[in-house]
Design a protein around this motif. Sequence first.
Motif, short mmCIF file in Angstrom:
data_model
loop_
_atom_site.label_atom_id
_atom_site.label_comp_id
_atom_site.label_asym_id
_atom_site.label_seq_id
_atom_site.Cartn_x
_atom_site.Cartn_y
_atom_site.Cartn_z
N ASP A 31 0.82 -1.21 0.00
CA ASP A 31 0.00 0.00 0.00
C ASP A 31 0.86 1.27 0.00
OD1 ASP A 31 -2.68 1.23 0.19
OD2 ASP A 31 -1.92 1.94 2.12
N ARG A 32 1.89 1.30 0.83
CA ARG A 32 2.76 2.49 0.91
C ARG A 32 3.51 2.71 -0.40
NH1 ARG A 32 4.47 4.60 6.02
NH2 ARG A 32 2.79 4.19 7.45
N ILE A 33 4.06 1.65 -0.99
CA ILE A 33 4.80 1.79 -2.24
C ILE A 33 3.86 2.27 -3.35
CG2 ILE A 33 6.19 0.60 -4.00
CD1 ILE A 33 7.55 0.91 -1.22
N ALA A 34 2.67 1.70 -3.41
CA ALA A 34 1.70 2.06 -4.45
C ALA A 34 1.23 3.50 -4.34
CB ALA A 34 0.50 1.11 -4.38
N ASN A 35 1.24 4.05 -3.13
CA ASN A 35 0.65 5.38 -2.91
C ASN A 35 1.64 6.48 -2.56
OD1 ASN A 35 -2.24 4.78 -3.26
ND2 ASN A 35 -1.86 3.36 -1.58
N THR A 36 2.93 6.19 -2.60
CA THR A 36 3.94 7.20 -2.27
C THR A 36 4.85 7.44 -3.48
OG1 THR A 36 3.94 6.37 0.01
CG2 THR A 36 5.78 7.81 -0.64
N PRO A 37 4.77 8.60 -4.12
CA PRO A 37 5.65 8.87 -5.25
C PRO A 37 7.13 8.71 -4.86
CG PRO A 37 3.93 10.51 -5.14
CD PRO A 37 3.84 9.69 -3.87
N GLY A 38 7.88 8.02 -5.72
CA GLY A 38 9.31 7.79 -5.47
C GLY A 38 9.60 6.66 -4.51
N ALA A 39 8.57 5.95 -4.06
CA ALA A 39 8.75 4.91 -3.05
C ALA A 39 9.48 3.69 -3.58
CB ALA A 39 7.40 4.49 -2.48
N LEU A 40 10.23 3.05 -2.67
CA LEU A 40 10.99 1.84 -2.96
C LEU A 40 10.89 0.91 -1.76
CD1 LEU A 40 13.04 0.43 -4.93
CD2 LEU A 40 14.84 1.49 -3.53
N GLY A 41 10.73 -0.37 -2.02
CA GLY A 41 10.67 -1.37 -0.97
C GLY A 41 10.86 -2.74 -1.56
N TYR A 42 10.35 -3.76 -0.89
CA TYR A 42 10.50 -5.14 -1.35
C TYR A 42 9.30 -5.95 -0.90
CZ TYR A 42 12.34 -5.07 3.38
OH TYR A 42 12.49 -4.83 4.72
N LEU A 43 8.99 -6.97 -1.68
CA LEU A 43 7.85 -7.85 -1.39
C LEU A 43 8.17 -9.26 -1.87
CD1 LEU A 43 4.96 -5.62 -2.79
CD2 LEU A 43 5.34 -6.16 -0.38
N GLU A 44 7.54 -10.22 -1.24
CA GLU A 44 7.55 -11.57 -1.80
C GLU A 44 6.63 -11.54 -3.01
OE1 GLU A 44 8.25 -14.72 1.67
OE2 GLU A 44 6.44 -13.50 1.95
N ARG A 45 6.91 -12.39 -3.97
CA ARG A 45 6.19 -12.38 -5.25
C ARG A 45 4.67 -12.52 -5.09
NH1 ARG A 45 9.62 -12.32 -9.48
NH2 ARG A 45 11.76 -12.87 -9.01
N GLU A 46 4.22 -13.25 -4.11
CA GLU A 46 2.78 -13.46 -3.93
C GLU A 46 2.04 -12.17 -3.59
OE1 GLU A 46 2.17 -15.22 0.45
OE2 GLU A 46 3.77 -16.18 -0.70
N TYR A 47 2.75 -11.14 -3.15
CA TYR A 47 2.11 -9.86 -2.81
C TYR A 47 2.08 -8.89 -3.99
CZ TYR A 47 1.87 -11.16 2.06
OH TYR A 47 1.56 -11.79 3.24
N LEU A 48 2.75 -9.20 -5.07
CA LEU A 48 2.82 -8.28 -6.20
C LEU A 48 1.46 -8.11 -6.87
CD1 LEU A 48 6.10 -9.45 -7.96
CD2 LEU A 48 5.78 -7.49 -6.44
N ASP A 49 1.18 -6.90 -7.29
CA ASP A 49 0.04 -6.63 -8.15
C ASP A 49 0.38 -5.45 -9.06
OD1 ASP A 49 -0.56 -4.21 -6.79
OD2 ASP A 49 -2.07 -5.15 -5.53
N ASP A 50 -0.57 -5.02 -9.87
CA ASP A 50 -0.28 -4.00 -10.87
C ASP A 50 -0.18 -2.59 -10.30
OD1 ASP A 50 -2.97 -3.69 -10.30
OD2 ASP A 50 -3.62 -3.72 -12.38
N ARG A 51 -0.27 -2.42 -8.98
CA ARG A 51 -0.10 -1.09 -8.37
C ARG A 51 1.35 -0.72 -8.17
NH1 ARG A 51 -3.17 -1.17 -3.03
NH2 ARG A 51 -2.37 -3.30 -3.01
N VAL A 52 2.27 -1.69 -8.31
CA VAL A 52 3.71 -1.43 -8.15
C VAL A 52 4.46 -2.03 -9.33
CG1 VAL A 52 3.60 -1.35 -5.62
CG2 VAL A 52 4.08 -3.53 -6.77
N GLN A 53 5.69 -1.58 -9.51
CA GLN A 53 6.53 -2.17 -10.56
C GLN A 53 7.73 -2.84 -9.92
OE1 GLN A 53 9.00 0.30 -13.08
NE2 GLN A 53 8.51 2.11 -11.84
N VAL A 54 8.18 -3.92 -10.54
CA VAL A 54 9.37 -4.63 -10.07
C VAL A 54 10.59 -3.97 -10.68
CG1 VAL A 54 10.62 -6.83 -10.13
CG2 VAL A 54 8.14 -6.81 -9.77
N ILE A 55 11.61 -3.72 -9.86
CA ILE A 55 12.88 -3.15 -10.30
C ILE A 55 13.89 -4.29 -10.28
CG2 ILE A 55 14.69 -1.45 -9.81
CD1 ILE A 55 12.00 -0.14 -10.45
N SER A 56 14.55 -4.53 -11.39
CA SER A 56 15.55 -5.60 -11.41
C SER A 56 16.88 -5.11 -10.82
CB SER A 56 15.75 -6.14 -12.83
OG SER A 56 16.32 -5.18 -13.65
#
Length: 140
Positions: A113-138
Amino acid sequence: MRHGLLAALLALCWPSLAAADESPVLVAHPDVRTVHLTRDTTRAIFAMRQRTWPDGQAVRVHVLSNNDPVHGRFVKERLAVYPHQLQLAWDRMVFSGTGQAPTRVFSQAEMLDRIANTPGALGYLEREYLDDRVQVISVE
């Protein structure tokens, strides 16, 4: 059921591939223009030494607590440091007045929720939590 069997087969046949699939991934706000970071740059951002994205936008770093197993795996596997090393770096900056610690979140759902709603935000998630509200950075 199938996913569990597949994961078990991967772990038996290709342990490094199975482990890589379970590692938390780096995620950012969808408007961040950077899609690749080096490990060194990622480490500098999470150590709060680099405070901007390559395009100059401010980075808003979010982390789970030091004793969260997902935090431990991310820090060790993706940054190649230990959680206590990052904490020491954050403490030094806070106590010396030269910087601040990242924003701490209490769960992966809150991280998403924080990453999706905070401009410039960066964090990490397990794959099962990913959705289209965030982008994966390689991380290379």
